[in-house]
Design an enzyme around this catalytic site. Structure first.
Site, PDB file in Angstrom:
ATOM      1  N   GLY A 149      -5.128 -10.575   2.997  1.00 45.02           N
ATOM      2  CA  GLY A 149      -4.083 -11.591   2.924  1.00 45.02           C
ATOM      3  C   GLY A 149      -4.593 -13.014   3.059  1.00 45.02           C
ATOM      4  O   GLY A 149      -4.059 -13.942   2.431  1.00 45.02           O
ATOM      5  N   SER A 193     -34.828 -11.467  -9.248  1.00 45.79           N
ATOM      6  CA  SER A 193     -36.193 -11.408  -9.785  1.00 45.79           C
ATOM      7  C   SER A 193     -36.469 -10.047 -10.418  1.00 45.79           C
ATOM      8  O   SER A 193     -35.766  -9.061 -10.154  1.00 45.79           O
ATOM      9  CB  SER A 193     -37.200 -11.646  -8.665  1.00 45.79           C
ATOM     10  OG  SER A 193     -37.195 -10.557  -7.750  1.00 45.79           O
ATOM     11  N   HIS A 228       0.881  -1.172   0.000  1.00 46.82           N
ATOM     12  CA  HIS A 228       0.000   0.000   0.000  1.00 46.82           C
ATOM     13  C   HIS A 228       0.916   1.219   0.000  1.00 46.82           C
ATOM     14  O   HIS A 228       1.947   1.233   0.672  1.00 46.82           O
ATOM     15  CB  HIS A 228      -0.886  -0.023   1.247  1.00 46.82           C
ATOM     16  CG  HIS A 228      -1.847   1.126   1.370  1.00 46.82           C
ATOM     17  ND1 HIS A 228      -2.484   1.685   0.284  1.00 46.82           N
ATOM     18  CD2 HIS A 228      -2.292   1.807   2.467  1.00 46.82           C
ATOM     19  CE1 HIS A 228      -3.282   2.658   0.705  1.00 46.82           C
ATOM     20  NE2 HIS A 228      -3.176   2.753   2.016  1.00 46.82           N
TER      21      HIS A 228
END
Length: 341
Positions: A136, A254, A110
């Site tokens: 992870g 639906s 990161h």
């Protein structure tokens, strides 16, 4: 807009990473998942951990060689930093930086600390990223199934000239080349990742589910029915979205659900929601969130702990635990075992 380039194992020198010594710093969720996959892929990997600590004991139980962080950094060619964002800068300054040498590869999953300049490596260090787009534990479970988690790579500094190739090879070794790898930048990964977590996939979704649960329960409906309708079914719907986008989800549900989706959804997530998201993104881009987060961590996490306790005590968690303990759905194999990984 440039076309999307997806890298797969066939596009990658998968053996390149096997010529490097890899030190994974940390054995939390990502440390566990990535190091296990690296080992199974035939890589030379050690764990840099506090010797004798809980993570060190867990790692040794999985057959890993462990070292102190300092010794692991000295030993390695590639140093993958997988400890929490809030402690990375301190650990880097005190234990990693003094033991690094020119030409090593400093890797992150990161871009937070690099992008917001909490960590500023010297110019002779390669700085790269391999960021799996999943926890992870999922990185590990997908690998064990012969699959992979799509991942991002980025190159911030590249004095050796092969940072991209090393990042791709590492990503392949943790299974990402089975799924797909995309190149990005540290800035783009950091800001979009924080935004996604805060506004949609973590913050947005958890707030939406809790609020929906509260509305139903306050209207007199069973909390058990409320749990199933607003939380349990979320995974089933997201599995369809993950497979084929919103179109596959709407194809499967639906007509009643599809019509309700398209006519009522925008009443919940509307312009006010979009404006709030823009404000969140602005706080990320300006560094305001990063400062707030690091200040909170540095001040003892009192507000953070209070928020954790409030969320843990929400009725949706109590009802969910009761249902999951009695229900057979999904109990054949848990992705997370907190005692082991």
């Amino acid at each position: 807009m440039n076309g999307l380039k997806i890298y797969l194992d066939k596009d990658i020198d998968t053996n390149l990473i096997k010529t490097k010594k890899i030190a994974v710093i940390g054995f939390g969720s990502q440390g566990y998942g990535q190091s296990m996959n690296l080992k199974d892929s035939g890589c030379d990997v050690v764990l840099g951990l506090r010797q004798g600590g809980k993570s060190d004991i867990k790692a040794k139980n999985y057959g890993f060689k462990t070292m102190s962080i300092e010794e692991a950094v000295k030993w390695a060619d590639v140093v993958q930093v997988l400890i929490p964002d809030e402690v990375q800068a301190k650990v880097y300054e005190e234990q990693i930086k003094p033991n690094m040498r020119a030409g090593q590869y400093l890797m992150f999953a990161h871009g937070f600390n690099i992008h917001f300049k909490k960590i500023i490596p010297s110019a002779d260090i390669n700085v790269i990223m391999v960021a799996p787009k999943g926890p992870g534990h999922t990185v590990r479970s997908q690998y064990e199934e012969g699959k992979g988690v799509p991942s991002l790579i980025a190159v911030y500094q590249n004095p050796s000239g092969d940072g991209k190739q090393v990042a791709l090879s590492y990503a392949s070794a943790i299974g990402a080349g089975r799924a797909g790898i995309i190149e990005t930048t540290f800035r783009e990964e950091t800001e979009t990742d924080l935004f996604g977590e805060q506004s949609v996939i973590c913050g947005g979704v958890s707030a939406l589910m809790k609020t929906g649960f509260d509305v139903l329960v306050e209207a007199g409906y069973s909390p058990y029915m409320a749990y199933f309708e607003v939380l349990h079914e979320m995974k089933l719907i997201i599995d369809l979205v993950n497979q084929g986008g919103l179109a596959d989800m709407r194809y499967s549900i639906s007509n009643t659900a599809e019509y309700g989706d398209m006519t009522r959804g925008p009443k919940v997530i509307n312009q006010a929601s979009k404006d709030a998201m823009k404000n969140i993104l602005s706080d990320i881009q300006s560094g305001k969130f990063a400062k707030e987060f690091t200040d909170e961590m540095a001040s003892g996490c009192k507000n953070f702990q209070k928020l954790r306790e409030e969320n843990a005590n929400h009725p949706i968690e109590k009802i969910g635990a009761e249902i999951r303990s009695a229900f057979q759905w999904g109990r054949d194999k848990n992705i997370i075992d907190r005692t082991k990984n």
